[in-house]
Design a protein around this motif. Structure first.
Motif, PDB file in Angstrom:
ATOM      1  N   SER A 199      41.263  97.009  22.188  1.00 11.56           N
ATOM      2  CA  SER A 199      41.607  95.826  22.978  1.00 11.56           C
ATOM      3  C   SER A 199      40.563  95.596  24.063  1.00 11.56           C
ATOM      4  CB  SER A 199      42.981  96.002  23.612  1.00 11.56           C
ATOM      5  OG  SER A 199      42.974  97.101  24.519  1.00 11.56           O
ATOM      6  N   LYS A 200      40.615  94.389  24.668  1.00 14.80           N
ATOM      7  CA  LYS A 200      39.662  94.075  25.727  1.00 14.80           C
ATOM      8  C   LYS A 200      39.815  95.013  26.926  1.00 14.80           C
ATOM      9  CE  LYS A 200      39.132  89.142  24.649  1.00 14.80           C
ATOM     10  NZ  LYS A 200      39.268  87.744  25.178  1.00 14.80           N
ATOM     11  N   GLY A 201      41.068  95.334  27.265  1.00 18.00           N
ATOM     12  CA  GLY A 201      41.300  96.253  28.376  1.00 18.00           C
ATOM     13  C   GLY A 201      40.737  97.629  28.113  1.00 18.00           C
ATOM     14  N   ARG A 202      40.922  98.122  26.890  1.00 14.41           N
ATOM     15  CA  ARG A 202      40.398  99.446  26.553  1.00 14.41           C
ATOM     16  C   ARG A 202      38.874  99.453  26.524  1.00 14.41           C
ATOM     17  NH1 ARG A 202      42.879 103.881  24.916  1.00 14.41           N
ATOM     18  NH2 ARG A 202      41.740 105.438  23.695  1.00 14.41           N
ATOM     19  N   ILE A 203      38.288  98.359  26.040  1.00 10.73           N
ATOM     20  CA  ILE A 203      36.820  98.262  26.043  1.00 10.73           C
ATOM     21  C   ILE A 203      36.292  98.299  27.474  1.00 10.73           C
ATOM     22  CG2 ILE A 203      34.894  96.706  25.547  1.00 10.73           C
ATOM     23  CD1 ILE A 203      36.416  95.772  23.072  1.00 10.73           C
ATOM     24  N   PHE A 204      37.000  97.605  28.380  1.00  9.97           N
ATOM     25  CA  PHE A 204      36.549  97.583  29.771  1.00  9.97           C
ATOM     26  C   PHE A 204      36.636  98.977  30.395  1.00  9.97           C
ATOM     27  CE2 PHE A 204      37.783  97.340  34.278  1.00  9.97           C
ATOM     28  CZ  PHE A 204      36.633  96.783  34.797  1.00  9.97           C
ATOM     29  N   TRP A 205      37.783  99.652  30.232  1.00 11.47           N
ATOM     30  CA  TRP A 205      37.981 100.950  30.885  1.00 11.47           C
ATOM     31  C   TRP A 205      37.159 102.059  30.257  1.00 11.47           C
ATOM     32  CZ3 TRP A 205      39.971 101.241  35.486  1.00 11.47           C
ATOM     33  CH2 TRP A 205      40.881 100.265  35.916  1.00 11.47           C
ATOM     34  N   ARG A 206      36.945 101.989  28.949  1.00  7.06           N
ATOM     35  CA  ARG A 206      36.276 103.080  28.251  1.00  7.06           C
ATOM     36  C   ARG A 206      34.780 102.879  28.062  1.00  7.06           C
ATOM     37  NH1 ARG A 206      39.356 107.586  28.488  1.00  7.06           N
ATOM     38  NH2 ARG A 206      41.531 107.115  27.931  1.00  7.06           N
ATOM     39  N   ILE A 207      34.325 101.616  28.105  1.00  4.89           N
ATOM     40  CA  ILE A 207      32.901 101.361  27.844  1.00  4.89           C
ATOM     41  C   ILE A 207      32.228 100.674  29.034  1.00  4.89           C
ATOM     42  CG2 ILE A 207      31.275 100.108  26.375  1.00  4.89           C
ATOM     43  CD1 ILE A 207      33.217 100.440  24.075  1.00  4.89           C
ATOM     44  N   THR A 208      32.749  99.506  29.416  1.00  6.21           N
ATOM     45  CA  THR A 208      32.085  98.716  30.457  1.00  6.21           C
ATOM     46  C   THR A 208      32.080  99.433  31.797  1.00  6.21           C
ATOM     47  OG1 THR A 208      32.798  96.699  29.336  1.00  6.21           O
ATOM     48  CG2 THR A 208      32.013  96.492  31.604  1.00  6.21           C
ATOM     49  N   LEU A 209      33.260  99.884  32.235  1.00  4.36           N
ATOM     50  CA  LEU A 209      33.356 100.511  33.555  1.00  4.36           C
ATOM     51  C   LEU A 209      32.506 101.772  33.686  1.00  4.36           C
ATOM     52  CD1 LEU A 209      34.704 100.072  36.289  1.00  4.36           C
ATOM     53  CD2 LEU A 209      36.592 101.523  35.530  1.00  4.36           C
ATOM     54  N   ILE A 248      24.813  92.432  42.417  1.00  4.76           N
ATOM     55  CA  ILE A 248      24.547  93.738  41.816  1.00  4.76           C
ATOM     56  C   ILE A 248      25.398  93.946  40.566  1.00  4.76           C
ATOM     57  CG2 ILE A 248      24.698  96.224  42.182  1.00  4.76           C
ATOM     58  CD1 ILE A 248      22.403  94.929  43.672  1.00  4.76           C
ATOM     59  N   LEU A 249      26.693  93.629  40.641  1.00  5.64           N
ATOM     60  CA  LEU A 249      27.584  93.880  39.513  1.00  5.64           C
ATOM     61  C   LEU A 249      27.311  92.924  38.354  1.00  5.64           C
ATOM     62  CD1 LEU A 249      30.938  94.605  41.379  1.00  5.64           C
ATOM     63  CD2 LEU A 249      29.446  96.233  40.203  1.00  5.64           C
ATOM     64  N   THR A 250      26.933  91.698  38.658  1.00  3.20           N
ATOM     65  CA  THR A 250      26.581  90.764  37.583  1.00  3.20           C
ATOM     66  C   THR A 250      25.360  91.262  36.816  1.00  3.20           C
ATOM     67  OG1 THR A 250      27.436  88.916  38.902  1.00  3.20           O
ATOM     68  CG2 THR A 250      26.026  88.371  37.047  1.00  3.20           C
ATOM     69  N   SER A 251      24.390  91.783  37.537  1.00  2.00           N
ATOM     70  CA  SER A 251      23.205  92.356  36.886  1.00  2.00           C
ATOM     71  C   SER A 251      23.566  93.587  36.074  1.00  2.00           C
ATOM     72  CB  SER A 251      22.156  92.708  37.944  1.00  2.00           C
ATOM     73  OG  SER A 251      21.792  91.571  38.703  1.00  2.00           O
ATOM     74  N   ALA A 252      24.468  94.422  36.615  1.00  5.57           N
ATOM     75  CA  ALA A 252      24.888  95.628  35.893  1.00  5.57           C
ATOM     76  C   ALA A 252      25.627  95.271  34.610  1.00  5.57           C
ATOM     77  CB  ALA A 252      25.771  96.491  36.797  1.00  5.57           C
ATOM     78  N   LEU A 253      26.498  94.277  34.669  1.00  2.47           N
ATOM     79  CA  LEU A 253      27.241  93.861  33.473  1.00  2.47           C
ATOM     80  C   LEU A 253      26.305  93.267  32.415  1.00  2.47           C
ATOM     81  CD1 LEU A 253      30.355  92.239  35.186  1.00  2.47           C
ATOM     82  CD2 LEU A 253      30.350  94.293  33.765  1.00  2.47           C
ATOM     83  N   ALA A 254      25.282  92.565  32.881  1.00  4.22           N
ATOM     84  CA  ALA A 254      24.336  91.973  31.933  1.00  4.22           C
ATOM     85  C   ALA A 254      23.508  93.038  31.220  1.00  4.22           C
ATOM     86  CB  ALA A 254      23.416  90.999  32.661  1.00  4.22           C
ATOM     87  N   SER A 255      23.359  94.214  31.837  1.00  3.12           N
ATOM     88  CA  SER A 255      22.548  95.281  31.241  1.00  3.12           C
ATOM     89  C   SER A 255      23.331  96.181  30.291  1.00  3.12           C
ATOM     90  CB  SER A 255      21.930  96.138  32.350  1.00  3.12           C
ATOM     91  OG  SER A 255      22.938  96.811  33.085  1.00  3.12           O
ATOM     92  N   VAL A 256      24.655  95.971  30.170  1.00  3.61           N
ATOM     93  CA  VAL A 256      25.474  96.794  29.272  1.00  3.61           C
ATOM     94  C   VAL A 256      25.120  96.458  27.821  1.00  3.61           C
ATOM     95  CG1 VAL A 256      27.824  97.314  28.508  1.00  3.61           C
ATOM     96  CG2 VAL A 256      27.345  96.997  30.940  1.00  3.61           C
ATOM     97  N   ASP A 257      24.849  97.491  27.048  1.00 11.18           N
ATOM     98  CA  ASP A 257      24.483  97.304  25.643  1.00 11.18           C
ATOM     99  C   ASP A 257      25.690  96.768  24.855  1.00 11.18           C
ATOM    100  OD1 ASP A 257      23.482  97.393  23.103  1.00 11.18           O
ATOM    101  OD2 ASP A 257      22.652  99.408  23.254  1.00 11.18           O
ATOM    102  N   GLN A 258      25.519  95.615  24.239  1.00  8.34           N
ATOM    103  CA  GLN A 258      26.604  94.979  23.500  1.00  8.34           C
ATOM    104  C   GLN A 258      26.961  95.735  22.220  1.00  8.34           C
ATOM    105  OE1 GLN A 258      28.459  92.389  24.494  1.00  8.34           O
ATOM    106  NE2 GLN A 258      27.320  92.363  26.414  1.00  8.34           N
ATOM    107  N   THR A 259      26.078  96.636  21.786  1.00  9.45           N
ATOM    108  CA  THR A 259      26.354  97.384  20.559  1.00  9.45           C
ATOM    109  C   THR A 259      27.630  98.194  20.674  1.00  9.45           C
ATOM    110  OG1 THR A 259      23.978  97.551  20.155  1.00  9.45           O
ATOM    111  CG2 THR A 259      25.400  99.042  18.909  1.00  9.45           C
ATOM    112  N   TYR A 260      27.834  98.813  21.856  1.00  4.29           N
ATOM    113  CA  TYR A 260      29.031  99.632  22.048  1.00  4.29           C
ATOM    114  C   TYR A 260      30.291  98.768  22.018  1.00  4.29           C
ATOM    115  CZ  TYR A 260      25.548 103.003  23.659  1.00  4.29           C
ATOM    116  OH  TYR A 260      24.475 103.830  23.742  1.00  4.29           O
ATOM    117  N   ARG A 261      30.240  97.612  22.624  1.00  6.11           N
ATOM    118  CA  ARG A 261      31.392  96.717  22.632  1.00  6.11           C
ATOM    119  C   ARG A 261      31.703  96.212  21.235  1.00  6.11           C
ATOM    120  NH1 ARG A 261      29.890  92.871  27.861  1.00  6.11           N
ATOM    121  NH2 ARG A 261      30.380  94.377  29.497  1.00  6.11           N
ATOM    122  N   ASN A 262      30.672  95.831  20.502  1.00  8.82           N
ATOM    123  CA  ASN A 262      30.889  95.333  19.140  1.00  8.82           C
ATOM    124  C   ASN A 262      31.486  96.409  18.249  1.00  8.82           C
ATOM    125  OD1 ASN A 262      29.797  92.856  19.890  1.00  8.82           O
ATOM    126  ND2 ASN A 262      27.718  93.420  19.259  1.00  8.82           N
ATOM    127  N   ALA A 263      31.011  97.643  18.409  1.00  9.43           N
ATOM    128  CA  ALA A 263      31.555  98.743  17.620  1.00  9.43           C
ATOM    129  C   ALA A 263      33.018  98.987  17.965  1.00  9.43           C
ATOM    130  CB  ALA A 263      30.736 100.006  17.855  1.00  9.43           C
TER     131      ALA A 263
END
Length: 297
Positions: A198-208, A176-191
């Motif tokens: 940082s990678k940690g901030r991207i994870f806590w603020r966008i991915t999670l 389930i989580l692998t599918s959820a991570l694959a569906s995250v829009d990369q545009t937000y991460r790239n921005a």
């Protein structure tokens, strides 16, 4: 378009009938049985109506032990399995080559029979006349004394049960989580990377936040599944769970109906209603918490 189309209710009627007959009616029936004292299935008779069944169950040491075991199992396995599944899913998402192969390997325990997995765990942890078990061999090599994990101290048996439960439920969570991570829009991460996050901030603020609905689903189903645990304990400790001190609430209900202490449907019904109330309460608490911490896109 018609707002009140009776055809819609006709399409839903089979589902309503199915749910009503197999879910709602049995629940009402069990609720009624829980108040009928000394109910007898054969004669359909009982001696009185009241709260005696609940009082008996709440003072039964076997039920209190099962309640303790179940709560420990829930509190340990749900956060641990969800956290490990999230960590493994993040690692899998960062792998480009052989990702599908690793996903298949991690998913294999989910499609394997739970009793077969329990047999493997017994081989790993059980002490016999010829061997102390594979895990004890490793402990001995590291300088530690052997531990009787399946017949010894309570903490050892609970450790094995928790490890077994985590092993069983984690593959589904990884999927389930692998599918959820694959569906995250990369545009937000790239921005965010362009802005110097940082990678940690991207994870806590966008991915999670973006995978929080999937996490919430896994937590809810994890709590419900852990509270209904029974086959896990049977696979490791056999059917006489009271003797092993490792019974669960569902196991207690089964014992009251069909086990060595069988023939007490009133007590079993009271225990089942208590389990229903506990699960319903925790689910409602999770729903309230989710309003602030779950973000639906």
């Amino acid at each position: 378009m018609e707002k009140n189309n009776p055809k819609g209710f006709l399409y839903l009627l089979p589902a309503f009938l199915f749910l009503g007959f197999f879910l709602v009616y049995p629940l009402i029936d069990v609720f009624v049985y829980s108040f009928q004292e000394n109910y007898n299935f054969a004669s359909q008779t009982y001696t009185g109506v009241g709260l005696y069944n609940y009082a008996y169950v709440l003072h039964d040491p076997y039920f209190l032990q099962a309640l303790k075991n179940t709560f420990l199992l829930v509190l340990i396995t749900v956060p641990l399995s969800t956290g490990l599944a999230l960590l493994i899913s993040l690692c899998l998402s960062s792998i480009q080559k052989l990702r599908e192969l690793f996903q298949t390997i991690f998913f294999l325990p989910y499609v394997t029979n739970t009793l077969a997995v329990g047999l493997v765990f017994m081989i790993l942890f059980r002490k016999t006349a010829y061997s102390d078990g594979f895990v004890n061999l490793i402990l001995n090599a590291l300088g530690f004394a052997s531990v009787d994990f399946l017949s010894g101290p309570y903490w050892a048996k609970m450790l094995v049960l928790c490890l077994y439960t985590v092993w069983i439920v984690m593959p589904f969570k990884i999927l389930i989580l692998t599918s959820a991570l694959a569906s995250v829009d990369q545009t937000y991460r790239n921005a965010a990377r362009v802005d110097g996050a940082s990678k940690g901030r991207i994870f806590w603020r966008i991915t999670l936040p973006m995978i929080s609905p999937s996490l919430f689903y896994l937590v809810i189903t994890g709590f419900i599944g852990a509270f209904k645990a029974y086959s896990d304990a049977v696979a490791l400790f056999g059917t006489d769970l009271n003797a092993a001190g490792m019974n669960t609430i569902v196991g207690y209900v089964y014992d009251m109906l069909y086990g060595n202490a069988g023939g007490y449907p009133s007590y079993a019904s009271a225990a089942a209603i208590l389990l229903f109330a506990i699960v319903l309460t925790i689910t409602c608490i999770n729903l309230l918490v989710s309003k602030k911490h779950v973000h639906y896109v």
